[in-house]
Design a protein around this motif. Structure first.
Motif, PDB file in Angstrom:
ATOM      1  N   PRO A  21      21.214  -8.719  -0.779  1.00 12.33           N
ATOM      2  CA  PRO A  21      20.007  -8.796   0.026  1.00 12.33           C
ATOM      3  C   PRO A  21      18.955  -7.843  -0.511  1.00 12.33           C
ATOM      4  O   PRO A  21      19.254  -6.742  -0.929  1.00 12.33           O
ATOM      5  CB  PRO A  21      20.481  -8.359   1.422  1.00 12.33           C
ATOM      6  CG  PRO A  21      21.698  -7.538   1.161  1.00 12.33           C
ATOM      7  CD  PRO A  21      22.325  -8.080  -0.072  1.00 12.33           C
ATOM      8  N   LYS A  22      17.705  -8.285  -0.481  1.00  9.40           N
ATOM      9  CA  LYS A  22      16.630  -7.443  -0.994  1.00  9.40           C
ATOM     10  C   LYS A  22      16.341  -6.297  -0.042  1.00  9.40           C
ATOM     11  O   LYS A  22      15.773  -5.319  -0.404  1.00  9.40           O
ATOM     12  CB  LYS A  22      15.388  -8.300  -1.229  1.00  9.40           C
ATOM     13  CG  LYS A  22      15.611  -9.255  -2.393  1.00  9.40           C
ATOM     14  CD  LYS A  22      14.502 -10.232  -2.549  1.00  9.40           C
ATOM     15  CE  LYS A  22      14.812 -11.183  -3.701  1.00  9.40           C
ATOM     16  NZ  LYS A  22      13.900 -12.281  -3.824  1.00  9.40           N
ATOM     17  N   GLU A 125      -2.438 -11.534   0.856  1.00 10.38           N
ATOM     18  CA  GLU A 125      -2.884 -10.532   1.828  1.00 10.38           C
ATOM     19  C   GLU A 125      -2.505 -10.942   3.247  1.00 10.38           C
ATOM     20  O   GLU A 125      -2.055 -10.114   4.055  1.00 10.38           O
ATOM     21  CB  GLU A 125      -4.399 -10.337   1.713  1.00 10.38           C
ATOM     22  CG  GLU A 125      -4.834  -9.591   0.466  1.00 10.38           C
ATOM     23  CD  GLU A 125      -6.338  -9.616   0.260  1.00 10.38           C
ATOM     24  OE1 GLU A 125      -6.836  -8.823  -0.558  1.00 10.38           O
ATOM     25  OE2 GLU A 125      -7.017 -10.458   0.904  1.00 10.38           O
ATOM     26  N   THR A 126      -2.674 -12.226   3.567  1.00  4.98           N
ATOM     27  CA  THR A 126      -2.362 -12.717   4.914  1.00  4.98           C
ATOM     28  C   THR A 126      -0.899 -12.479   5.260  1.00  4.98           C
ATOM     29  O   THR A 126      -0.572 -11.950   6.334  1.00  4.98           O
ATOM     30  CB  THR A 126      -2.687 -14.221   5.016  1.00  4.98           C
ATOM     31  OG1 THR A 126      -4.079 -14.428   4.767  1.00  4.98           O
ATOM     32  CG2 THR A 126      -2.341 -14.760   6.400  1.00  4.98           C
ATOM     33  N   LEU A 127      -0.003 -12.854   4.370  1.00  2.00           N
ATOM     34  CA  LEU A 127       1.427 -12.714   4.646  1.00  2.00           C
ATOM     35  C   LEU A 127       1.869 -11.255   4.580  1.00  2.00           C
ATOM     36  O   LEU A 127       2.757 -10.834   5.330  1.00  2.00           O
ATOM     37  CB  LEU A 127       2.232 -13.564   3.653  1.00  2.00           C
ATOM     38  CG  LEU A 127       2.040 -15.077   3.802  1.00  2.00           C
ATOM     39  CD1 LEU A 127       2.772 -15.824   2.697  1.00  2.00           C
ATOM     40  CD2 LEU A 127       2.534 -15.562   5.156  1.00  2.00           C
ATOM     41  N   THR A 128       1.243 -10.476   3.711  1.00  2.00           N
ATOM     42  CA  THR A 128       1.607  -9.059   3.602  1.00  2.00           C
ATOM     43  C   THR A 128       1.233  -8.300   4.872  1.00  2.00           C
ATOM     44  O   THR A 128       2.018  -7.487   5.382  1.00  2.00           O
ATOM     45  CB  THR A 128       0.927  -8.417   2.383  1.00  2.00           C
ATOM     46  OG1 THR A 128       1.356  -9.091   1.193  1.00  2.00           O
ATOM     47  CG2 THR A 128       1.301  -6.942   2.271  1.00  2.00           C
ATOM     48  N   TYR A 129       0.038  -8.554   5.397  1.00  2.00           N
ATOM     49  CA  TYR A 129      -0.359  -7.889   6.645  1.00  2.00           C
ATOM     50  C   TYR A 129       0.551  -8.306   7.801  1.00  2.00           C
ATOM     51  O   TYR A 129       0.889  -7.489   8.662  1.00  2.00           O
ATOM     52  CB  TYR A 129      -1.820  -8.199   6.972  1.00  2.00           C
ATOM     53  CG  TYR A 129      -2.801  -7.389   6.153  1.00  2.00           C
ATOM     54  CD1 TYR A 129      -2.745  -5.998   6.150  1.00  2.00           C
ATOM     55  CD2 TYR A 129      -3.788  -8.002   5.391  1.00  2.00           C
ATOM     56  CE1 TYR A 129      -3.639  -5.242   5.405  1.00  2.00           C
ATOM     57  CE2 TYR A 129      -4.686  -7.259   4.636  1.00  2.00           C
ATOM     58  CZ  TYR A 129      -4.603  -5.883   4.644  1.00  2.00           C
ATOM     59  OH  TYR A 129      -5.482  -5.130   3.900  1.00  2.00           O
ATOM     60  N   GLN A 142       7.388  -1.088   0.964  1.00  2.00           N
ATOM     61  CA  GLN A 142       7.733  -1.901  -0.207  1.00  2.00           C
ATOM     62  C   GLN A 142       8.655  -3.058   0.183  1.00  2.00           C
ATOM     63  O   GLN A 142       8.515  -4.179  -0.315  1.00  2.00           O
ATOM     64  CB  GLN A 142       8.416  -1.034  -1.272  1.00  2.00           C
ATOM     65  CG  GLN A 142       7.508  -0.033  -1.968  1.00  2.00           C
ATOM     66  CD  GLN A 142       7.131   1.146  -1.079  1.00  2.00           C
ATOM     67  OE1 GLN A 142       7.847   1.453  -0.120  1.00  2.00           O
ATOM     68  NE2 GLN A 142       6.013   1.803  -1.395  1.00  2.00           N
ATOM     69  N   GLN A 143       9.598  -2.799   1.099  1.00  2.00           N
ATOM     70  CA  GLN A 143      10.504  -3.862   1.541  1.00  2.00           C
ATOM     71  C   GLN A 143       9.757  -4.933   2.331  1.00  2.00           C
ATOM     72  O   GLN A 143      10.040  -6.130   2.196  1.00  2.00           O
ATOM     73  CB  GLN A 143      11.629  -3.259   2.397  1.00  2.00           C
ATOM     74  CG  GLN A 143      12.628  -2.434   1.596  1.00  2.00           C
ATOM     75  CD  GLN A 143      13.613  -1.698   2.490  1.00  2.00           C
ATOM     76  OE1 GLN A 143      13.242  -1.221   3.558  1.00  2.00           O
ATOM     77  NE2 GLN A 143      14.850  -1.601   2.047  1.00  2.00           N
ATOM     78  N   LYS A 144       8.799  -4.505   3.122  1.00  2.00           N
ATOM     79  CA  LYS A 144       8.013  -5.475   3.879  1.00  2.00           C
ATOM     80  C   LYS A 144       7.163  -6.338   2.947  1.00  2.00           C
ATOM     81  O   LYS A 144       7.053  -7.551   3.130  1.00  2.00           O
ATOM     82  CB  LYS A 144       7.124  -4.748   4.888  1.00  2.00           C
ATOM     83  CG  LYS A 144       7.904  -4.070   6.017  1.00  2.00           C
ATOM     84  CD  LYS A 144       6.977  -3.327   6.962  1.00  2.00           C
ATOM     85  CE  LYS A 144       7.768  -2.651   8.079  1.00  2.00           C
ATOM     86  NZ  LYS A 144       6.893  -1.920   9.026  1.00  2.00           N
ATOM     87  N   ALA A 148       7.209 -10.513   2.128  1.00  2.00           N
ATOM     88  CA  ALA A 148       6.074 -11.430   2.028  1.00  2.00           C
ATOM     89  C   ALA A 148       6.141 -12.240   0.734  1.00  2.00           C
ATOM     90  O   ALA A 148       5.878 -13.449   0.725  1.00  2.00           O
ATOM     91  CB  ALA A 148       4.763 -10.652   2.103  1.00  2.00           C
ATOM     92  N   LEU A 149       6.516 -11.578  -0.357  1.00  2.00           N
ATOM     93  CA  LEU A 149       6.659 -12.292  -1.634  1.00  2.00           C
ATOM     94  C   LEU A 149       7.779 -13.318  -1.566  1.00  2.00           C
ATOM     95  O   LEU A 149       7.657 -14.427  -2.101  1.00  2.00           O
ATOM     96  CB  LEU A 149       6.928 -11.294  -2.759  1.00  2.00           C
ATOM     97  CG  LEU A 149       5.786 -10.315  -3.095  1.00  2.00           C
ATOM     98  CD1 LEU A 149       6.241  -9.292  -4.139  1.00  2.00           C
ATOM     99  CD2 LEU A 149       4.564 -11.066  -3.601  1.00  2.00           C
TER     100      LEU A 149
END
Length: 610
Positions: A21-22, A125-129, A142-144, A148-149
């Motif tokens: 798991p990441k 940006e949308t998914l990262t926020y 970084q995990q969050k 998103a990636l």
């Protein structure tokens, strides 16, 4: 395709070393959704929207809610997703045999029919926020961002990750990609329940089919998926596991979608020509029996019932009554018994970002969304051109004569009016424009309203510093206002206080009315009144309306600017006594906080979903 959700990692795979798991995350909690004899009434109009709806959907299944427009399918979806006040619901809705609770919010993803996204943010940006706001505090930034990636990869959005979402006036991603971003925003928290309202609306048949296949892949990862659908193609129709058919708020069918045609044949209703099954079912739900074979009993009801009825709605009553009665006699599926293992699962809420983290994330998101406004040439051109015109009209103004002093007092008044007018009509757009986003994110409990409010009202401050500074640099030295550091600093501070007070009024008006046209009209009347009562046009205001000037930021700003510019030059100007100006400063500060408090309380009173 979503063959496997990256956040759901089987224990045996990890132990065997086949998959790492990441980041540490709980597997999807299986939730069995059951609802029995659900009713929903609008108390004001005493109108029944839903009547006696029963059904169930299990993890790994996709349930489609189908029916004509106005049949109640979106209301049922919102009700099951916890978006409707529980006090107005009759019957029972249970999640793993337990009623709805606030802890479920972190387990529910809800994709609205309209894609509520910020047009000037990129897909990444949308998914990262969303990840930074919603994922638990136990995960690092970084995990969050990695999550998103992962979601972008799962939904096939890598190619357009740096493309803006786009909107009515902004070119961006395609309709299918926009819908995938909306879904990605919801599955990023690894929900157990995923609700979607018309996810194929506006998409071509191929893109719609890919979207439904994607929902199946999401369901296979252990999620329970419920979606409304209006008029699917035959390929889409056969892709659903279960189907609920509604007609005017009544349940006409609940069962496997593959068995729907057999069921209606068993009660004597079958198409006379080759038809898309969905089209056949919607015709029946609408009461349209053209090209449909029906039993003689129903034919008699239609002929007898339609005599004297003129509207199409009334003519459909006999058909719907027959279908409701038939289903009551011959129910195919009752809610299945709950899996004992799932029954023992306890819902635990996941705490997302702290208040300060929420504020920082929302501030950054707001700044990025509005960066095109901050760096647009339009506000700079508007402000600088106004400053140059003022500088030319009052070029090297001389205050050594009473006439010159009076003329320059007019310039000071215009500065007070301009920086009272400009911010109001910028701020009134803030909350009405983001109303849909605020509704959506508050319903999902993504952040505290106070964190959003503070971020939204402070993310414009950079521009609030830049524009008045440029304005004063031009006007101050072209018009020979009091040239020394201390008066210049106090003039800037006074203008800045005026801007904040005017902004607060604009925010309050926008938050109270939540309608741009109404807010603009009301703001025009108020600003004009404040300007007229500002102390320049009328020195002696009648007693019965004199109170207006004391709530006018133009009045206090004008008086304060006169005191800054002419202290030591004159004892009074236009009836304004030149003193230390403490009263005016206090009045502006009270307005700054008072108007914002009013705006915040108005947002708190706004019902989610309105």
């Amino acid at each position: 395709m979503l063959h496997r959700n990256s956040s759901i990692v089987a224990a045996e795979d990890i132990e065997a070393g086949n998959m790492k798991p990441k980041f540490q995350d709980e597997p999807t909690l299986p939730i069995f959704l059951k609802f029995r004899e659900v009713t929903y009434k609008v108390s004001i109009k005493k109108l029944t929207i839903l009547s006696g709806i029963s059904g169930s959907v299990n993890p790994g299944e996709v349930l489609a809610l189908m029916g004509p427009s106005g049949s109640g399918k979106t209301t049922l979806l919102s009700l099951l997703g916890g978006r409707v006040s529980q006090s107005s619901i009759g019957g029972s809705v249970t999640y793993n045999d337990k009623p709805y609770s606030k802890l479920l919010k972190s387990k529910i993803g809800f994709v609205t029919q309209d894609d509520v996204l910020f047009p000037h943010l990129t897909v990444k940006e949308t998914l990262t926020y969303a990840a930074r706001l919603c994922l638990p505090k136990t995960l690092t930034r970084q995990q969050k961002e990695q999550r998103a990636l992962d979601v972008m990869q799962e939904l096939g959005l890598e190619r357009c990750q740096d493309t803006m979402i786009g909107g009515a006036f902004v070119r961006g991603v395609s309709g299918g990609e926009r819908k995938r971003v909306s879904i990605g925003n919801e599955i990023i928290i690894n929900p157990s329940l995923l609700f979607l309202d018309e996810p194929t609306s506006g998409l071509d048949s191929t893109t719609a089919l890919k979207t439904i296949q994607m929902l199946h892949d999401i369901a296979k990862a252990g999620k329970t998926v419920i979606t409304t659908i209006h008029q699917p193609s035959s390929r889409l129709f056969h892709g659903f596991d279960k189907l609920i058919l509604l007609g005017r708020g009544n349940l006409l069918y609940f069962g496997k979608s593959s068995e729907a045609m057999d069921y209606f044949s068993s009660i004597g209703c079958s198409p006379l020509i080759a038809m898309n099954p969905a089209e056949f079912l919607l015709d029946l739900a609408n009461g349209n029996i053209n090209d449909i074979s029906v039993p003689s009993e129903l034919e008699d009801r239609v002929q007898n019932g339609n005599s004297g009825r003129e509207s199409l709605t009334e003519k459909s009553f006999p058909v719907q009554e027959y279908l409701v009665e038939a289903y009551e006699k011959k129910k195919l599926l009752d809610p299945v018994p709950l899996d004992e293992e799932a029954k023992g699962k306890v819902l635990r809420g996941k705490r997302g970002a702290s208040w300060w983290e929420q504020y920082c994330i929302l501030f950054s998101r707001g700044f990025k969304e509005r960066r095109h406004e901050y760096f647009s040439w339009l506000p700079f051109t508007q402000v600088l051109s106004t400053a140059v015109v003022l500088g030319l009209l009052w070029w090297r103004s001389d205050i050594r004569t009473p006439r010159g002093l009076q003329d320059q007092a007019g310039l000071v008044f215009f500065i007070a009016v301009f920086w009272g007018f400009f911010p109001v009509f910028t701020a009134i757009f803030a909350f009405p424009q983001e109303r849909a986003m605020l509704n959506k994110e508050r319903a999902a409990d993504m952040y505290k309203l106070s964190a959003y409010f503070m971020a939204r009202t402070t993310s414009d401050l950079p521009l609030d510093f830049i524009l008045p500074t440029l304005f004063l640099l031009v006007v101050y030295f072209m018009t020979d206002l009091r040239v020394s550091p201390y008066p210049f600093f106090l003039t800037f501070l006074t203008v800045f206080l005026c801007i904040l007070a005017a902004q607060g009024l604009g925010l309050a008006i926008g938050a109270i009315l939540m309608d741009i046209k109404k807010a603009s009209t009301l703001a025009s009347v108020i600003v004009m009144t404040f300007m007229l009562a500002g102390g320049f046009f009328v020195s002696k205001v009648p007693v019965f309306i004199s109170w207006v000037r004391y709530i006018s930021f133009n009045y206090h700003t004008y008086k304060l600017l006169l005191k800054v510019q002419y202290r030591g030059v004159a004892t009074s100007i236009n009836g304004v006594r030149i003193d230390n100006g403490l009263t005016e400063v206090v009045a502006l500060v009270v307005m700054i906080f008072g108007y914002r408090l009013l705006a915040y309380l108005s947002l708190r009173r706004m019902k989610i979903g309105t």
